[in-house]
Design a protein around this motif. Structure first.
Motif, PDB file in Angstrom:
ATOM      1  N   ASN A   4     -28.633 -33.293 -41.591  1.00  0.00           N
ATOM      2  CA  ASN A   4     -27.269 -33.217 -41.051  1.00  0.00           C
ATOM      3  C   ASN A   4     -26.463 -34.350 -41.651  1.00  0.00           C
ATOM      4  OD1 ASN A   4     -25.098 -32.578 -39.441  1.00  0.00           O
ATOM      5  ND2 ASN A   4     -26.074 -33.134 -37.515  1.00  0.00           N
ATOM      6  N   TYR A   5     -25.417 -34.024 -42.399  1.00  0.00           N
ATOM      7  CA  TYR A   5     -24.630 -35.046 -43.091  1.00  0.00           C
ATOM      8  C   TYR A   5     -23.167 -34.989 -42.650  1.00  0.00           C
ATOM      9  CZ  TYR A   5     -28.692 -34.993 -46.187  1.00  0.00           C
ATOM     10  OH  TYR A   5     -29.964 -35.048 -46.692  1.00  0.00           O
ATOM     11  N   TRP A   6     -22.545 -36.165 -42.619  1.00  0.00           N
ATOM     12  CA  TRP A   6     -21.154 -36.287 -42.187  1.00  0.00           C
ATOM     13  C   TRP A   6     -20.319 -36.987 -43.248  1.00  0.00           C
ATOM     14  CZ3 TRP A   6     -19.365 -34.136 -37.722  1.00  0.00           C
ATOM     15  CH2 TRP A   6     -20.322 -33.715 -36.792  1.00  0.00           C
ATOM     16  N   GLY A   7     -19.056 -36.542 -43.339  1.00  0.00           N
ATOM     17  CA  GLY A   7     -18.085 -37.234 -44.163  1.00  0.00           C
ATOM     18  C   GLY A   7     -17.356 -38.285 -43.344  1.00  0.00           C
ATOM     19  N   GLN A   8     -16.376 -38.930 -43.973  1.00  0.00           N
ATOM     20  CA  GLN A   8     -15.707 -40.072 -43.351  1.00  0.00           C
ATOM     21  C   GLN A   8     -14.516 -39.674 -42.489  1.00  0.00           C
ATOM     22  OE1 GLN A   8     -14.821 -38.899 -46.170  1.00  0.00           O
ATOM     23  NE2 GLN A   8     -12.666 -39.299 -46.464  1.00  0.00           N
ATOM     24  N   GLY A   9     -14.041 -38.473 -42.572  1.00  0.00           N
ATOM     25  CA  GLY A   9     -12.927 -38.038 -41.753  1.00  0.00           C
ATOM     26  C   GLY A   9     -11.583 -38.203 -42.424  1.00  0.00           C
ATOM     27  N   THR A  10     -10.661 -37.330 -42.055  1.00  0.00           N
ATOM     28  CA  THR A  10      -9.282 -37.416 -42.520  1.00  0.00           C
ATOM     29  C   THR A  10      -8.378 -37.155 -41.323  1.00  0.00           C
ATOM     30  OG1 THR A  10      -7.714 -36.600 -44.188  1.00  0.00           O
ATOM     31  CG2 THR A  10      -9.211 -34.969 -43.241  1.00  0.00           C
TER      32      THR A  10
END
Length: 113
Positions: free
Chosen positions: A101-107
């Protein structure tokens, strides 16, 4: 693994934005890709999902307004957001899930009334 989300900004209610998430370090076409959002003081919630086979699912609050899509050749997932409302204001996160499960940094998306 990197998930780089972009496309957020300030928009008036009724406007549109298109978010993009570029993935690297994973076999992109094997992952379900999701967009989550987190508004101030609220829990993170699933907004839209697209499976490796292209099946999509949406939160009731965005059905008919948001469209998730993917381009496996470019390792990108998109979120087209139309008819935006002030309650759509949140940080939007790109997520890739299969076994890991991987997440980006958000916008940040801000919708003004």
């Amino acid at each position: 693994v990197q998930l780089q989300a972009s496309g957020g900004g300030l928009v008036q209610a009724g406007g549109s934005l298109r978010l993009s998430c570029a993935a690297s370090g994973i076999t992109f076409n094997m992952y379900t890709m999701n967009w989550y959002r987190q508004a101030p003081g609220k829990q993170r919630e699933l907004v839209a999902a697209i499976t490796s086979g292209g099946n999509t699912n949406y939160a009731d609050s965005v059905k008919g307004r948001f469209t998730i899509s993917r381009d496996n050749a470019k390792n990108r997932v998109y979120l087209q957001m139309n008819s935006l409302k002030p309650e759509d204001t949140a940080v939007y996160y790109c997520n890739a899930i299969r076994i890991a499960n991987y997440w980006g940094q958000g916008t940040l998306v801000t919708v003004s009334s």
